[in-house]
Design an enzyme around this catalytic site. Structure first.
Site, PDB file in Angstrom:
ATOM      1  N   SER A 101       0.853  -1.205   0.000  1.00 10.41           N
ATOM      2  CA  SER A 101       0.000   0.000   0.000  1.00 10.41           C
ATOM      3  C   SER A 101       0.877   1.240   0.000  1.00 10.41           C
ATOM      4  O   SER A 101       2.080   1.156   0.292  1.00 10.41           O
ATOM      5  CB  SER A 101      -0.851  -0.037   1.277  1.00 10.41           C
ATOM      6  N   TYR A 112      -3.513  -0.080  10.022  1.00 17.23           N
ATOM      7  CA  TYR A 112      -3.333  -0.459   8.615  1.00 17.23           C
ATOM      8  C   TYR A 112      -1.898  -0.143   8.158  1.00 17.23           C
ATOM      9  O   TYR A 112      -1.242  -0.965   7.510  1.00 17.23           O
ATOM     10  CB  TYR A 112      -4.360   0.311   7.780  1.00 17.23           C
TER      11      TYR A 112
HETATM   12  P1  NAP Z   1     -12.054  -4.878  -0.802  1.00 20.14           P
HETATM   13  O1  NAP Z   1     -12.802  -4.400  -1.987  1.00 20.14           O
HETATM   14  O2  NAP Z   1     -12.560  -4.537   0.550  1.00 20.14           O
HETATM   15  O3  NAP Z   1     -11.874  -6.473  -0.935  1.00 20.14           O
HETATM   16  C1  NAP Z   1     -11.244  -7.178   0.086  1.00 20.14           C
HETATM   17  C2  NAP Z   1     -11.343  -8.657  -0.150  1.00 20.14           C
HETATM   18  O4  NAP Z   1     -10.617  -9.326   0.886  1.00 20.14           O
HETATM   19  C3  NAP Z   1     -12.769  -9.194  -0.113  1.00 20.14           C
HETATM   20  O5  NAP Z   1     -12.896 -10.251  -1.037  1.00 20.14           O
HETATM   21  C4  NAP Z   1     -12.875  -9.739   1.316  1.00 20.14           C
HETATM   22  O6  NAP Z   1     -13.865 -10.754   1.441  1.00 20.14           O
HETATM   23  C5  NAP Z   1     -11.473 -10.297   1.493  1.00 20.14           C
HETATM   24  N1  NAP Z   1     -11.107 -10.474   2.900  1.00 20.14           N
HETATM   25  C6  NAP Z   1     -11.102  -9.544   3.885  1.00 20.14           C
HETATM   26  N2  NAP Z   1     -10.730 -10.094   5.044  1.00 20.14           N
HETATM   27  C7  NAP Z   1     -10.486 -11.401   4.788  1.00 20.14           C
HETATM   28  C8  NAP Z   1     -10.072 -12.491   5.581  1.00 20.14           C
HETATM   29  N3  NAP Z   1      -9.847 -12.352   6.892  1.00 20.14           N
HETATM   30  N4  NAP Z   1      -9.916 -13.692   4.996  1.00 20.14           N
HETATM   31  C9  NAP Z   1     -10.149 -13.858   3.675  1.00 20.14           C
HETATM   32  N5  NAP Z   1     -10.558 -12.870   2.868  1.00 20.14           N
HETATM   33  C10 NAP Z   1     -10.729 -11.652   3.422  1.00 20.14           C
HETATM   34  O7  NAP Z   1     -10.557  -4.338  -0.829  1.00 20.14           O
HETATM   35  P2  NAP Z   1      -9.595  -3.873  -2.049  1.00 20.14           P
HETATM   36  O8  NAP Z   1      -9.619  -2.410  -2.113  1.00 20.14           O
HETATM   37  O9  NAP Z   1      -9.828  -4.683  -3.261  1.00 20.14           O
HETATM   38  O10 NAP Z   1      -8.193  -4.265  -1.406  1.00 20.14           O
HETATM   39  C11 NAP Z   1      -7.556  -5.501  -1.629  1.00 20.14           C
HETATM   40  C12 NAP Z   1      -6.175  -5.447  -1.002  1.00 20.14           C
HETATM   41  O11 NAP Z   1      -5.450  -4.362  -1.577  1.00 20.14           O
HETATM   42  C13 NAP Z   1      -6.170  -5.182   0.493  1.00 20.14           C
HETATM   43  O12 NAP Z   1      -5.087  -5.856   1.102  1.00 20.14           O
HETATM   44  C14 NAP Z   1      -5.956  -3.691   0.586  1.00 20.14           C
HETATM   45  O13 NAP Z   1      -5.401  -3.296   1.802  1.00 20.14           O
HETATM   46  C15 NAP Z   1      -4.998  -3.497  -0.560  1.00 20.14           C
HETATM   47  N6  NAP Z   1      -4.918  -2.146  -1.097  1.00 20.14           N
HETATM   48  C16 NAP Z   1      -6.049  -1.489  -1.500  1.00 20.14           C
HETATM   49  C17 NAP Z   1      -5.919  -0.215  -2.073  1.00 20.14           C
HETATM   50  C18 NAP Z   1      -7.101   0.578  -2.557  1.00 20.14           C
HETATM   51  O14 NAP Z   1      -6.927   1.792  -2.800  1.00 20.14           O
HETATM   52  N7  NAP Z   1      -8.271   0.000  -2.752  1.00 20.14           N
HETATM   53  C19 NAP Z   1      -4.663   0.345  -2.212  1.00 20.14           C
HETATM   54  C20 NAP Z   1      -3.550  -0.356  -1.754  1.00 20.14           C
HETATM   55  C21 NAP Z   1      -3.695  -1.601  -1.215  1.00 20.14           C
HETATM   56  P3  NAP Z   1     -14.799 -10.799   2.780  1.00 20.14           P
HETATM   57  O15 NAP Z   1     -15.671  -9.597   2.687  1.00 20.14           O
HETATM   58  O16 NAP Z   1     -15.529 -12.073   2.713  1.00 20.14           O
HETATM   59  O17 NAP Z   1     -13.916 -10.775   3.966  1.00 20.14           O
HETATM   60  C1  GCO Z   2      -6.962   5.148   3.266  1.00 18.61           C
HETATM   61  C2  GCO Z   2      -7.035   4.208   2.109  1.00 18.61           C
HETATM   62  C3  GCO Z   2      -5.679   3.636   1.756  1.00 18.61           C
HETATM   63  C4  GCO Z   2      -5.752   2.795   0.510  1.00 18.61           C
HETATM   64  C5  GCO Z   2      -4.484   2.211   0.008  1.00 18.61           C
HETATM   65  C6  GCO Z   2      -3.489   3.225  -0.412  1.00 18.61           C
HETATM   66  O1  GCO Z   2      -7.879   5.171   4.069  1.00 18.61           O
HETATM   67  O2  GCO Z   2      -5.995   5.918   3.315  1.00 18.61           O
HETATM   68  O3  GCO Z   2      -7.994   3.225   2.288  1.00 18.61           O
HETATM   69  O4  GCO Z   2      -5.033   3.090   2.829  1.00 18.61           O
HETATM   70  O5  GCO Z   2      -6.702   1.801   0.640  1.00 18.61           O
HETATM   71  O6  GCO Z   2      -3.964   1.230   0.846  1.00 18.61           O
HETATM   72  O7  GCO Z   2      -2.419   2.610  -1.045  1.00 18.61           O
END
Ligand code: NAP
Ligand code: GCO
Length: 259
Positions: free
Chosen positions: A144, A157
């Site tokens: 992230s 986080y």
């Molecule tokens: P999201 O839309 O909330 O999807 C998260 C997924 O993870 C869902 O399928 C959820 O299913 C699953 N999950 C959560 N807790 C779990 C657990 N304990 N065991 C198994 N599955 C679990 O999130 P996203 O934005 O796609 O993010 C995916 C990853 O990328 C995360 O690690 C997040 O921190 C990272 N990330 C996101 C962003 C962003 O801007 N969106 C940026 C950087 C990194 P359930 O609901 O069934 O738990």
């Molecule tokens: C926040 C966001 C971020 C993103 C992502 C950035 O609240 O600042 O959710 O943490 O999800 O991880 O890279």
């Protein structure tokens, strides 16, 4: 030879019913990999089944919380006996709790660390022995911006994602000898359900993020697909412990200068 081909490979993507995990699954399937994924709730499992069916991807979905080591090991065994040995693990499952540190309970803090950091360790350990026996593999952790930066309300986080960066480097050092490449993708701000509350109509965070991003927009799950295929394929066989930031330039930017 196509160095980006994943034909004959099996991939497990954690938390891939939607959002970034689903986008990465689409990319790996498009490059030829067989797909397995897990989620922690029955609703997400149903959501995933629909999404994969509509995308025309045959995928095995599992109800399995990444924090439960016995369940993760059981899932890995089932995938390996049905789809074949896991060649690619994407540690994508993650949660965020946006709560100021002074108000955050220890339980909430621990849960975020458990899912976002310890869950990745559990899954990596569960697939590693099979990868070693088969002569190698690929592990991709989803880091992230918060692996590098802090901001108000995301102490747990940021601690987890900073830890995940170092887990990536450490496992890369320990397992390179087995031809396992452990790397990470560090997405910028990506439009998914996780960030939906920050993008709601009129939310000031929306304009703030766009102005912090030299590319001038939120990322999409499509923006991460190429990096995922690269780190999952033989194209990255000499890439170890690297965090590939795909962030529209956020980490390179000091911020908009005053007019
Ligand atoms: P999201 O839309 O909330 O999807 C998260 C997924 O993870 C869902 O399928 C959820 O299913 C699953 N999950 C959560 N807790 C779990 C657990 N304990 N065991 C198994 N599955 C679990 O999130 P996203 O934005 O796609 O993010 C995916 C990853 O990328 C995360 O690690 C997040 O921190 C990272 N990330 C996101 C962003 C962003 O801007 N969106 C940026 C950087 C990194 P359930 O609901 O069934 O738990
Ligand atoms: C926040 C966001 C971020 C993103 C992502 C950035 O609240 O600042 O959710 O943490 O999800 O991880 O890279």
């Amino acid at each position: 030879m196509n160095v980006f081909s994943l034909e004959g490979k099996t991939a497990l993507i954690t938390g891939a019913s939607r959002g970034i995990g689903f986008g990465i699954a689409e990319a790996l399937a498009g490059a030829g990999a067989k797909i397995a994924y897990n989620v922690s709730s029955p609703e997400s499992l149903r959501e995933g089944e629909t999404a994969y069916r509509e995308a025309g991807i045959e995928a095995q979905g599992y109800l399995c919380d990444v924090t439960d080591e016995a369940d993760v090991r059981g899932m890995v065994a089932r995938i390996e006996s049905t789809l074949g040995g896991i060649d690619i693990l994407v540690n994508n499952a993650g949660i965020i709790k946006r709560i100021p540190a002074l108000e955050m309970s220890v339980e909430d803090f621990r849960r975020v660390i458990d899912v976002d950091l310890t869950g990745a360790f559990i899954a990596a350990k569960a697939v590693a022995s099979g990868m070693i026996a088969r002569g190698g593999g690929k592990i991709i952790n989803i880091c992230s911006m918060m692996s590098e930066l802090g901001r108000e309300t995301v102490s747990a986080y940021a601690s987890a994602k900073g830890g995940l960066k170092m887990l990536t480097r450490n496992l890369a050092c320990e397992w390179a000898q087995y031809n396992i490449q452990v790397n990470a993708i560090g997405p910028g701000y990506i439009a998914t359900p996780q960030t939906a509350p920050l993008r709601e109509n009129g939310h000031p965070f929306n304009d703030y993020i766009v102005s912090k991003t030299p590319a001038g927009r939120w990322g999409t799950t499509d923006d991460l697909k190429g990096s995922a295929v690269f780190l999952a394929s033989s194209a990255s066989d000499f890439v170890n412990g690297h965090i590939l930031y795909v962030d529209g330039g956020i980490l390179a930017y000091i911020g908009k200068q005053p007019k």
